[in-house]
Design a protein around this motif. Sequence first.
Motif, PDB file in Angstrom:
ATOM      1  N   ASP A  86       6.364  -3.614  32.079  1.00 43.85           N
ATOM      2  CA  ASP A  86       5.566  -2.632  30.783  1.00 43.85           C
ATOM      3  C   ASP A  86       5.803  -0.917  31.004  1.00 43.85           C
ATOM      4  N   GLU A  87       7.204  -0.186  31.104  1.00 43.93           N
ATOM      5  CA  GLU A  87       6.597   0.949  31.465  1.00 43.93           C
ATOM      6  C   GLU A  87       7.610   1.606  30.092  1.00 43.93           C
ATOM      7  N   VAL A  88       7.477   2.759  29.877  1.00 46.02           N
ATOM      8  CA  VAL A  88       7.974   3.008  28.817  1.00 46.02           C
ATOM      9  C   VAL A  88       9.838   3.320  29.158  1.00 46.02           C
ATOM     10  N   LYS A  89      10.228   3.358  27.653  1.00 43.71           N
ATOM     11  CA  LYS A  89      11.297   3.931  27.796  1.00 43.71           C
ATOM     12  C   LYS A  89      11.929   4.031  25.781  1.00 43.71           C
ATOM     13  N   PHE A  90      12.725   5.285  26.634  1.00 40.84           N
ATOM     14  CA  PHE A  90      13.240   6.542  25.021  1.00 40.84           C
ATOM     15  C   PHE A  90      13.622   5.638  24.029  1.00 40.84           C
ATOM     16  N   HIS A  91      13.543   5.560  23.096  1.00 45.45           N
ATOM     17  CA  HIS A  91      13.928   5.726  21.633  1.00 45.45           C
ATOM     18  C   HIS A  91      14.804   6.490  20.687  1.00 45.45           C
ATOM     19  N   HIS A  92      13.983   7.016  20.010  1.00 49.89           N
ATOM     20  CA  HIS A  92      14.642   7.829  19.052  1.00 49.89           C
ATOM     21  C   HIS A  92      13.703   9.035  19.424  1.00 49.89           C
ATOM     22  N   ILE A  93      15.127  10.216  18.697  1.00 47.47           N
ATOM     23  CA  ILE A  93      14.072  11.565  18.176  1.00 47.47           C
ATOM     24  C   ILE A  93      13.397  11.702  16.745  1.00 47.47           C
ATOM     25  N   CYS A  94      12.447  12.514  16.278  1.00 43.55           N
ATOM     26  CA  CYS A  94      12.474  12.030  14.893  1.00 43.55           C
ATOM     27  C   CYS A  94      12.021  13.841  14.468  1.00 43.55           C
ATOM     28  N   GLN A  95      13.016  13.891  13.604  1.00 42.99           N
ATOM     29  CA  GLN A  95      13.533  15.611  12.749  1.00 42.99           C
ATOM     30  C   GLN A  95      12.374  15.341  11.500  1.00 42.99           C
ATOM     31  N   LEU A  96      11.171  15.757  11.255  1.00 45.23           N
ATOM     32  CA  LEU A  96      10.865  16.434   9.935  1.00 45.23           C
ATOM     33  C   LEU A  96      11.482  17.117   8.614  1.00 45.23           C
ATOM     34  N   VAL A  97      11.286  16.342   7.906  1.00 43.06           N
ATOM     35  CA  VAL A  97      12.632  17.595   6.805  1.00 43.06           C
ATOM     36  C   VAL A  97      11.428  17.617   5.777  1.00 43.06           C
ATOM     37  N   ASP A  98      12.011  18.443   4.658  1.00 45.00           N
ATOM     38  CA  ASP A  98      11.269  19.472   3.941  1.00 45.00           C
ATOM     39  C   ASP A  98      11.260  18.866   2.313  1.00 45.00           C
ATOM     40  N   ASP A  99      13.096  18.169   1.946  1.00 48.18           N
ATOM     41  CA  ASP A  99      13.251  16.881   1.391  1.00 48.18           C
ATOM     42  C   ASP A  99      13.612  16.479   0.850  1.00 48.18           C
ATOM     43  N   TRP A 100      13.161  15.176   0.985  1.00 47.41           N
ATOM     44  CA  TRP A 100      13.493  13.176   1.147  1.00 47.41           C
ATOM     45  C   TRP A 100      14.628  13.648   0.611  1.00 47.41           C
ATOM     46  N   GLU A 101      14.895  13.463  -1.101  1.00 43.43           N
ATOM     47  CA  GLU A 101      15.578  13.245  -2.333  1.00 43.43           C
ATOM     48  C   GLU A 101      16.893  14.162  -1.245  1.00 43.43           C
ATOM     49  N   ALA A 102      16.982  15.183  -1.522  1.00 44.33           N
ATOM     50  CA  ALA A 102      18.177  15.760  -1.126  1.00 44.33           C
ATOM     51  C   ALA A 102      18.475  15.384   0.687  1.00 44.33           C
ATOM     52  N   PHE A 103      17.912  14.546   1.050  1.00 48.46           N
ATOM     53  CA  PHE A 103      18.091  14.683   2.431  1.00 48.46           C
ATOM     54  C   PHE A 103      19.169  13.192   2.312  1.00 48.46           C
ATOM     55  N   MET A 104      18.254  12.100   1.648  1.00 44.16           N
ATOM     56  CA  MET A 104      18.874  11.140   1.586  1.00 44.16           C
ATOM     57  C   MET A 104      20.230  11.067   0.543  1.00 44.16           C
ATOM     58  N   ALA A 105      20.430  12.286  -0.737  1.00 41.33           N
ATOM     59  CA  ALA A 105      21.145  12.453  -0.941  1.00 41.33           C
ATOM     60  C   ALA A 105      23.141  12.922   0.421  1.00 41.33           C
ATOM     61  N   LYS A 106      21.916  13.431   1.379  1.00 37.29           N
ATOM     62  CA  LYS A 106      23.388  13.356   2.562  1.00 37.29           C
ATOM     63  C   LYS A 106      23.663  12.803   3.151  1.00 37.29           C
ATOM     64  N   VAL A 107      22.840  12.104   3.560  1.00 37.69           N
ATOM     65  CA  VAL A 107      22.846  10.464   4.250  1.00 37.69           C
ATOM     66  C   VAL A 107      23.227   9.473   3.352  1.00 37.69           C
ATOM     67  N   ASP A 108      23.678   9.435   2.237  1.00 38.94           N
ATOM     68  CA  ASP A 108      25.060   8.888   1.753  1.00 38.94           C
ATOM     69  C   ASP A 108      26.340   9.271   1.769  1.00 38.94           C
ATOM     70  N   GLN A 109      25.947  10.509   2.215  1.00 37.12           N
ATOM     71  CA  GLN A 109      27.620  10.431   2.728  1.00 37.12           C
ATOM     72  C   GLN A 109      28.199  11.106   4.130  1.00 37.12           C
ATOM     73  N   GLU A 110      27.237  10.685   4.876  1.00 39.68           N
ATOM     74  CA  GLU A 110      27.108  10.496   6.649  1.00 39.68           C
ATOM     75  C   GLU A 110      27.666   9.465   6.652  1.00 39.68           C
ATOM     76  N   LYS A 111      28.661   9.384   8.395  1.00 37.92           N
ATOM     77  CA  LYS A 111      28.876   8.683   8.616  1.00 37.92           C
ATOM     78  C   LYS A 111      28.156   7.389   9.499  1.00 37.92           C
ATOM     79  N   PHE A 112      26.754   8.123   9.631  1.00 40.63           N
ATOM     80  CA  PHE A 112      25.750   7.301  10.636  1.00 40.63           C
ATOM     81  C   PHE A 112      25.483   6.349   9.609  1.00 40.63           C
ATOM     82  N   PRO A 113      24.944   4.886   9.862  1.00 37.54           N
ATOM     83  CA  PRO A 113      24.229   4.173   8.599  1.00 37.54           C
ATOM     84  C   PRO A 113      23.054   4.506   9.290  1.00 37.54           C
TER      85      PRO A 113
END
Length: 155
Positions: A86-113
């Motif tokens: 029941d200990e903790v285990k690192f899972h992820h980091i989170c990044q705050l972005v200012d423009d969701w639509e612009a960010f998601m348009a970039k995601v569609d072009q990236e290699k990370f699913p």
Amino acid sequence: MLTGRHYQNAYVTRDVDKAVAAFRENAEIRKLIEVEVPVQLWTPEGEGQGVQKLAFVWIGDLQVELIQPGAGDVLALYRDALPEGDEVKFHHICQLVDDWEAFMAKVDQEKFPVVLRGGTPGMLEFCYLDTRDWLGHYTEYCWMVPQRWAGMGGR
């Protein structure tokens, strides 16, 4: 892809209450928010609802998210990463972005699913990219309106 402002380190655990107690004992907590909520999520395997027990622990300007996955097939991303105890285990980091639509348009072009997506359109949206081969962990990206950011303890 790494963009935005890093504000969160997230851990999975089988016992959020025990993890919160450890943070109370060992950290200078500026703000603590504890919730247990059902969330509607999308994964490559389909959509569904999951229930999570969450704690958001603010230490200065860093938020530590503690995640205890509960019921729901869409929570495999968290459940599969749980430690044996029941200990903790690192899972992820989170990044705050200012423009969701612009960010998601970039995601569609990236290699990370995209492996997980959710939120409330117009209020708060998030997605996880599978950056494990590059960074050794997932990377979450989040956008939210200023009022939501303030309500979450951001400054």
